[in-house]
Design an enzyme around this catalytic site. Structure first.
Site, PDB file in Angstrom:
ATOM      1  N   CYS A  78     121.490   5.365  24.696  1.00 59.93           N
ATOM      2  CA  CYS A  78     123.026   5.633  25.244  1.00 59.93           C
ATOM      3  C   CYS A  78     123.003   5.467  26.802  1.00 59.93           C
ATOM      4  O   CYS A  78     123.057   4.563  27.186  1.00 59.93           O
ATOM      5  CB  CYS A  78     123.580   6.872  24.942  1.00 59.93           C
ATOM      6  SG  CYS A  78     125.191   7.018  24.965  1.00 59.93           S
ATOM      7  N   HIS A 177     121.967   7.651  19.509  1.00 57.30           N
ATOM      8  CA  HIS A 177     121.268   8.422  19.653  1.00 57.30           C
ATOM      9  C   HIS A 177     120.448   8.864  18.381  1.00 57.30           C
ATOM     10  O   HIS A 177     120.529   9.689  17.726  1.00 57.30           O
ATOM     11  CB  HIS A 177     122.095   9.717  20.008  1.00 57.30           C
ATOM     12  CG  HIS A 177     123.034   9.798  21.111  1.00 57.30           C
ATOM     13  ND1 HIS A 177     122.463  10.415  22.406  1.00 57.30           N
ATOM     14  CD2 HIS A 177     124.198   9.324  21.865  1.00 57.30           C
ATOM     15  CE1 HIS A 177     123.335  10.105  23.269  1.00 57.30           C
ATOM     16  NE2 HIS A 177     124.254   9.625  22.932  1.00 57.30           N
ATOM     17  N   GLU A 179     117.586  10.183  18.413  1.00 60.29           N
ATOM     18  CA  GLU A 179     117.286  11.518  18.622  1.00 60.29           C
ATOM     19  C   GLU A 179     117.942  12.814  17.842  1.00 60.29           C
ATOM     20  O   GLU A 179     117.418  13.990  17.682  1.00 60.29           O
ATOM     21  CB  GLU A 179     116.751  11.831  19.959  1.00 60.29           C
ATOM     22  CG  GLU A 179     118.244  12.235  20.939  1.00 60.29           C
ATOM     23  CD  GLU A 179     118.873  10.741  21.390  1.00 60.29           C
ATOM     24  OE1 GLU A 179     119.810  10.849  22.075  1.00 60.29           O
ATOM     25  OE2 GLU A 179     118.453   9.617  20.843  1.00 60.29           O
TER      26      GLU A 179
END
Length: 199
Positions: A78, A177, A179
C-alpha cells in the site's frame, strides 16, 4: 536471515508478525544503524506522506535508496508501494520516495477511507488460487517500465484490470495489505526472494 520492517508509521506490528510466522527473524528499523543490520526491508502500509517526511527526519531516505540501488530486497504494501515508485501522482509536491520500481502510482486511486474494500486478486508466481486482498485508501499502478513484471490485477468491479502487484528484480510491491488477512503467501514469496538474493 534478518528482515527489517520500516517502523516509522503504519502497520508495522502486523508485518513483523507475518514475517515471524514465515520463519524469519524480523525486526523494526527506525535508524540508519538498524538498516545496516538487515538483509531486506518491508515498507508497511500507512500514510505515504508521513512515511516520506519521517524517512527524511530520521535520516533514512538516502541510506534506503542506496541499499535498494545495491540490490537489497524490499517489499512495500500500500503506502510502501507508493514509497517504492519512481513517479507518484496525487502526492504532495514535497513528497519523497525511495525511487526503486520504475512505475507510476496514483495515491488513493480507489477513493477515500470509506471506499476501502476487499476483493480477489490472482497473483502470478504465487500458487494456491486467488488472494483475498484488503484495499485501504489504496494506490494502483498506472504505468510500468520495461523491467517491471505485473504480477496481479483487480479481477472484478469498477477497477477490474487495474495493476495492484508488481516486481522489479529484488523489489516487490502490492497495493493491498496481505499482513491483515492471515494469508502468508505474499510474505513467504518475499522471503523466498530474499533467500535467492542472498545465495
Amino acid at each position: 536471515m534478518n528482515i527489517g520492517v520500516l517502523a516509522l508509521q503504519g502497520d508495522v506490528r502486523e508485518h513483523l508478525a507475518a514475517l515471524a510466522e514465515s520463519d524469519v527473524l524480523a525486526r523494526p528499523v527506525r535508524r540508519p544503524s538498524e538498516l545496516t543490520d538487515v538483509d531486506a526491508l518491508v515498507i508497511p502500509g500507512g500514510e505515504s506522506t508521513a512515511i516520506s517526511n519521517l524517512a527524511v527526519s530520521f535520516g533514512l531516505l538516502d541510506p534506503i535508496r542506496k541499499r535498494i540501488a545495491d540490490g537489497m530486497p524490499v517489499y512495500g504494501s500500500c503506502a510502501g508501494m507508493i514509497m517504492l515508485a519512481t513517479t507518484v501522482l496525487d502526492g504532495r509536491p514535497d513528497q519523497e520516495s525511495f525511487q526503486g520500481i520504475e512505475m507510476t502510482v496514483r495515491r488513493n486511486a480507489f477513493g477515500r477511507q470509506v471506499d476501502s474494500f476487499e476483493g480477489d486478486v490472482s497473483i502470478e508466481d504465487i500458487a494456491g488460487g486467488d488472494f483475498h486482498a484488503v484495499f485501504i485508501r489504496a494506490p494502483w499502478v498506472e504505468e510500468v517500465g520495461d523491467d517491471v513484471r505485473v504480477l496481479g490485477r483487480v479481477k472484478d468491479g469498477p477497477a477490474a484490470g487495474r495493476i495492484v502487484a508488481v516486481r522489479q528484480g529484488n523489489l516487490l510491491a502490492t497495493a493491498f495489505h496481505p499482513e491483515l488477512t492471515g494469508d502468508l503467501r505474499v510474505h513467504r514469496y518475499f522471503v523466498e526472494m530474499v533467500r535467492q538474493a542472498l545465495d
